[in-house]
Design a protein around this motif. Structure first.
Motif, PDB file in Angstrom:
ATOM      1  N   THR A   1       8.966  -6.581   5.289  1.00  0.00           N
ATOM      2  CA  THR A   1       8.154  -7.412   4.398  1.00  0.00           C
ATOM      3  C   THR A   1       7.511  -8.565   5.145  1.00  0.00           C
ATOM      4  OG1 THR A   1       9.711  -6.877   2.627  1.00  0.00           O
ATOM      5  CG2 THR A   1       8.164  -8.671   2.219  1.00  0.00           C
ATOM      6  N   MET A   2       8.206  -9.119   6.125  1.00  0.00           N
ATOM      7  CA  MET A   2       7.662 -10.258   6.861  1.00  0.00           C
ATOM      8  C   MET A   2       6.427  -9.883   7.673  1.00  0.00           C
ATOM      9  SD  MET A   2      11.242 -12.198   7.900  1.00  0.00           S
ATOM     10  CE  MET A   2      10.476 -13.485   8.879  1.00  0.00           C
ATOM     11  N   LYS A   3       6.174  -8.571   7.831  1.00  0.00           N
ATOM     12  CA  LYS A   3       4.945  -8.114   8.478  1.00  0.00           C
ATOM     13  C   LYS A   3       3.758  -8.140   7.512  1.00  0.00           C
ATOM     14  CE  LYS A   3       7.522  -4.654  11.210  1.00  0.00           C
ATOM     15  NZ  LYS A   3       7.622  -3.186  11.469  1.00  0.00           N
ATOM     16  N   MET A   4       4.044  -8.233   6.206  1.00  0.00           N
ATOM     17  CA  MET A   4       3.009  -8.113   5.184  1.00  0.00           C
ATOM     18  C   MET A   4       2.384  -9.465   4.858  1.00  0.00           C
ATOM     19  SD  MET A   4       5.032  -5.634   2.501  1.00  0.00           S
ATOM     20  CE  MET A   4       5.997  -4.218   3.043  1.00  0.00           C
ATOM     21  N   HIS A   5       1.317  -9.426   4.069  1.00  0.00           N
ATOM     22  CA  HIS A   5       0.657 -10.631   3.590  1.00  0.00           C
ATOM     23  C   HIS A   5       1.027 -10.855   2.125  1.00  0.00           C
ATOM     24  CE1 HIS A   5      -1.713 -11.006   7.221  1.00  0.00           C
ATOM     25  NE2 HIS A   5      -2.070  -9.737   7.107  1.00  0.00           N
TER      26      HIS A   5
ATOM     27  N   ASP B   1       0.847  -1.188   0.000  1.00  0.00           N
ATOM     28  CA  ASP B   1       0.000   0.000   0.000  1.00  0.00           C
ATOM     29  C   ASP B   1       0.885   1.241   0.000  1.00  0.00           C
ATOM     30  OD1 ASP B   1       0.909   0.398   2.646  1.00  0.00           O
ATOM     31  OD2 ASP B   1      -0.841  -0.617   3.504  1.00  0.00           O
ATOM     32  N   ASP B   2       0.274   2.415   0.041  1.00  0.00           N
ATOM     33  CA  ASP B   2       1.030   3.672  -0.069  1.00  0.00           C
ATOM     34  C   ASP B   2       2.044   3.833   1.064  1.00  0.00           C
ATOM     35  OD1 ASP B   2      -0.387   4.271  -2.328  1.00  0.00           O
ATOM     36  OD2 ASP B   2      -1.777   5.661  -1.347  1.00  0.00           O
ATOM     37  N   GLU B   3       1.647   3.489   2.276  1.00  0.00           N
ATOM     38  CA  GLU B   3       2.556   3.635   3.416  1.00  0.00           C
ATOM     39  C   GLU B   3       3.731   2.669   3.313  1.00  0.00           C
ATOM     40  OE1 GLU B   3       2.546   3.282   8.317  1.00  0.00           O
ATOM     41  OE2 GLU B   3       0.668   3.140   7.193  1.00  0.00           O
ATOM     42  N   GLN B   4       3.440   1.418   2.931  1.00  0.00           N
ATOM     43  CA  GLN B   4       4.507   0.435   2.777  1.00  0.00           C
ATOM     44  C   GLN B   4       5.441   0.820   1.634  1.00  0.00           C
ATOM     45  OE1 GLN B   4       1.847  -2.830   2.215  1.00  0.00           O
ATOM     46  NE2 GLN B   4       1.959  -3.526   4.352  1.00  0.00           N
ATOM     47  N   GLN B   5       4.865   1.352   0.557  1.00  0.00           N
ATOM     48  CA  GLN B   5       5.688   1.785  -0.568  1.00  0.00           C
ATOM     49  C   GLN B   5       6.640   2.899  -0.146  1.00  0.00           C
ATOM     50  OE1 GLN B   5       3.605   2.783  -4.223  1.00  0.00           O
ATOM     51  NE2 GLN B   5       5.262   4.127  -4.874  1.00  0.00           N
ATOM     52  N   LYS B   6       6.163   3.824   0.680  1.00  0.00           N
ATOM     53  CA  LYS B   6       7.014   4.920   1.145  1.00  0.00           C
ATOM     54  C   LYS B   6       8.163   4.391   2.006  1.00  0.00           C
ATOM     55  CE  LYS B   6       7.001   9.358   3.552  1.00  0.00           C
ATOM     56  NZ  LYS B   6       8.287   9.027   4.232  1.00  0.00           N
ATOM     57  N   ILE B   7       7.858   3.455   2.908  1.00  0.00           N
ATOM     58  CA  ILE B   7       8.895   2.876   3.770  1.00  0.00           C
ATOM     59  C   ILE B   7       9.963   2.197   2.924  1.00  0.00           C
ATOM     60  CG2 ILE B   7       9.367   1.069   5.476  1.00  0.00           C
ATOM     61  CD1 ILE B   7       6.583   1.666   6.676  1.00  0.00           C
ATOM     62  N   LEU B   8       9.531   1.375   1.965  1.00  0.00           N
ATOM     63  CA  LEU B   8      10.469   0.640   1.124  1.00  0.00           C
ATOM     64  C   LEU B   8      11.253   1.571   0.206  1.00  0.00           C
ATOM     65  CD1 LEU B   8       8.095  -2.329   0.238  1.00  0.00           C
ATOM     66  CD2 LEU B   8      10.095  -2.445   1.733  1.00  0.00           C
TER      67      LEU B   8
ATOM     68  N   THR C   1      16.294   4.342  -1.307  1.00  0.00           N
ATOM     69  CA  THR C   1      16.964   5.625  -1.497  1.00  0.00           C
ATOM     70  C   THR C   1      18.213   5.712  -0.631  1.00  0.00           C
ATOM     71  OG1 THR C   1      14.864   6.709  -2.025  1.00  0.00           O
ATOM     72  CG2 THR C   1      16.696   8.122  -1.367  1.00  0.00           C
ATOM     73  N   LYS C   2      18.115   5.244   0.596  1.00  0.00           N
ATOM     74  CA  LYS C   2      19.282   5.234   1.487  1.00  0.00           C
ATOM     75  C   LYS C   2      20.354   4.284   0.970  1.00  0.00           C
ATOM     76  CE  LYS C   2      16.679   6.469   5.651  1.00  0.00           C
ATOM     77  NZ  LYS C   2      16.129   5.991   6.937  1.00  0.00           N
ATOM     78  N   MET C   3      19.929   3.136   0.431  1.00  0.00           N
ATOM     79  CA  MET C   3      20.891   2.198  -0.150  1.00  0.00           C
ATOM     80  C   MET C   3      21.641   2.848  -1.319  1.00  0.00           C
ATOM     81  SD  MET C   3      18.920  -1.462  -0.378  1.00  0.00           S
ATOM     82  CE  MET C   3      18.732  -2.572   1.025  1.00  0.00           C
ATOM     83  N   MET C   4      20.895   3.535  -2.193  1.00  0.00           N
ATOM     84  CA  MET C   4      21.507   4.169  -3.359  1.00  0.00           C
ATOM     85  C   MET C   4      22.531   5.210  -2.933  1.00  0.00           C
ATOM     86  SD  MET C   4      20.107   2.941  -6.261  1.00  0.00           S
ATOM     87  CE  MET C   4      20.143   4.217  -7.518  1.00  0.00           C
ATOM     88  N   THR C   5      22.210   5.972  -1.892  1.00  0.00           N
ATOM     89  CA  THR C   5      23.130   6.988  -1.389  1.00  0.00           C
ATOM     90  C   THR C   5      24.355   6.347  -0.760  1.00  0.00           C
ATOM     91  OG1 THR C   5      21.310   8.527  -0.971  1.00  0.00           O
ATOM     92  CG2 THR C   5      23.387   8.936   0.190  1.00  0.00           C
ATOM     93  N   GLU C   6      24.111   5.309   0.041  1.00  0.00           N
ATOM     94  CA  GLU C   6      25.201   4.683   0.790  1.00  0.00           C
ATOM     95  C   GLU C   6      26.209   3.988  -0.120  1.00  0.00           C
ATOM     96  OE1 GLU C   6      27.321   4.552   3.857  1.00  0.00           O
ATOM     97  OE2 GLU C   6      25.233   5.163   4.210  1.00  0.00           O
ATOM     98  N   ILE C   7      25.720   3.312  -1.167  1.00  0.00           N
ATOM     99  CA  ILE C   7      26.639   2.548  -2.000  1.00  0.00           C
ATOM    100  C   ILE C   7      27.578   3.449  -2.792  1.00  0.00           C
ATOM    101  CG2 ILE C   7      25.292   2.342  -4.157  1.00  0.00           C
ATOM    102  CD1 ILE C   7      26.059  -0.737  -3.968  1.00  0.00           C
TER     103      ILE C   7
ATOM    104  N   TYR D   1      20.308  -2.166   6.170  1.00  0.00           N
ATOM    105  CA  TYR D   1      19.126  -1.744   5.415  1.00  0.00           C
ATOM    106  C   TYR D   1      18.407  -2.954   4.818  1.00  0.00           C
ATOM    107  CZ  TYR D   1      20.737   3.135   5.613  1.00  0.00           C
ATOM    108  OH  TYR D   1      21.126   4.380   6.029  1.00  0.00           O
ATOM    109  N   LEU D   2      19.194  -3.930   4.363  1.00  0.00           N
ATOM    110  CA  LEU D   2      18.609  -5.131   3.789  1.00  0.00           C
ATOM    111  C   LEU D   2      17.823  -5.907   4.842  1.00  0.00           C
ATOM    112  CD1 LEU D   2      18.441  -6.603   1.096  1.00  0.00           C
ATOM    113  CD2 LEU D   2      20.566  -7.782   1.655  1.00  0.00           C
ATOM    114  N   TYR D   3      18.365  -6.004   6.050  1.00  0.00           N
ATOM    115  CA  TYR D   3      17.647  -6.655   7.145  1.00  0.00           C
ATOM    116  C   TYR D   3      16.332  -5.942   7.435  1.00  0.00           C
ATOM    117  CZ  TYR D   3      21.746  -9.445   8.488  1.00  0.00           C
ATOM    118  OH  TYR D   3      22.779 -10.336   8.514  1.00  0.00           O
ATOM    119  N   VAL D   4      16.376  -4.612   7.457  1.00  0.00           N
ATOM    120  CA  VAL D   4      15.169  -3.844   7.743  1.00  0.00           C
ATOM    121  C   VAL D   4      14.106  -4.106   6.681  1.00  0.00           C
ATOM    122  CG1 VAL D   4      14.189  -1.518   7.913  1.00  0.00           C
ATOM    123  CG2 VAL D   4      16.373  -2.035   9.028  1.00  0.00           C
TER     124      VAL D   4
END
Length: 301
Positions: free
Chosen positions: A172-176, A132-139, A144-150, A164-167
């Protein structure tokens, strides 16, 4: 259909339009992250030698051996090295991100156990999660942080990327997972076609140092991520021959070509075709053709 897509093949196929070179994590495996803005609209049906997590913002279809799913809204896709799949975009409006990584990148300190047994990557699991919109924003924020960090010079950046990968995995494991996969109406035809294409991909054996990787019906079933009974049933229904007969026939055709058109000795041909001992190859060839490999070669000369 490639039998396997290695990281090397991935970069050869994608680096020009992704605009980013291979970035590794030293002795800690491999990790990289990309935008999907310029992603391929079609990806080959194959297994990959790496894990991949994609935030797909754009419509298309994911194809597996005997089922498919229409991605008609933002979704997170998890792929592992065991299960082959392909992506077919509905249009050019493709956004989002994806990251790819190897087992070794997460194995130090991971609490998820074997990735292929984890809920998100296991065979038989559901690899697609509509967000959903909220999950899309979190992901999106994580990517975005991964792109900056690498791109940073931080000495511990791969530790940050691993975190970040763990997060992302735990979010995702909270989702259906999605439950809207559809079976193919012509599943037998598709499975048989994929098998025949994969069979042909094993040939020709063009070097004495090359060897046949897939030799049995079970090898092919595992590569297609289907049960061997399903493969055998489909191949028999569509071709009129068993899976073993198809494999045997192709090996014999290749053996004939190698005996007639190369100067390799019998042992080199036997090993290249997957036989542990030249005597096994000689007996196999004679049983199928009525003559020995040496006799065929003598007659040809």
């Amino acid at each position: 259909m490639e039998s396997n897509e290695s990281l090397k093949i991935f970069y050869e196929r994608n680096a020009p339009h992704l605009g980013q070179h291979c970035i590794g994590a030293g002795g800690m495996g491999h990790f990289n992250v990309f935008s999907r803005d310029n992603c391929s609209l079609m990806s080959p049906y194959s297994r990959r030698d790496y894990y991949k997590i994609s935030l797909i913002i754009g419509k298309g279809k994911l194809h597996y051996a005997n089922k498919w799913i229409h991605v008609d809204r933002p979704a997170l896709l998890f792929s592992n090295p065991i299960v082959p799949y392909s992506w077919e975009a509905d249009d050019e409006d493709q956004k989002g991100w994806f990251c790819l990584f190897t087992d070794q990148f997460l194995e130090d300190g991971t609490r998820l156990g074997n990735l292929q047994e984890s809920p998100l990557f296991k065979i038989g699991g559901t690899p697609v999660f509509f967000v959903d919109d909220e999950q899309q924003k979190i992901l999106s924020d994580i990517y975005t942080k991964m792109m900056t960090e690498i791109e940073s010079d931080y000495i511990h950046k791969y530790d940050m990327l691993r975190a970040y990968l763990y997060v992302m995995i735990h979010e995702t494991m909270k989702m259906h997972p999605a439950e809207s996969f559809e079976p193919y109406q012509n599943a037998s035809q598709r499975i048989a076609s994929l098998f025949m294409e994969l069979l042909e991909r094993q040939f020709p054996i063009d070097s004495p140092n090359a060897f046949l990787k897939l030799k049995t019906p079970n090898d092919y079933a595992q590569s297609l991520s289907i049960h061997v009974n399903s493969l055998n049933r489909s191949v028999k229904e569509i071709t009129g021959k068993t899976t073993s007969q198809q494999i045997t026939g192709r090996i014999i055709r290749e053996a004939n070509a190698l005996l007639k058109h190369t100067d390799w000795n019998i042992a080199e041909i036997a090993y290249g075709l997957g036989f542990e001992e030249p005597a096994y190859f000689t007996n196999y060839f004679k049983k199928q053709t009525g003559i020995t490999p040496n006799a065929l070669r003598t007659d040809t000369v």
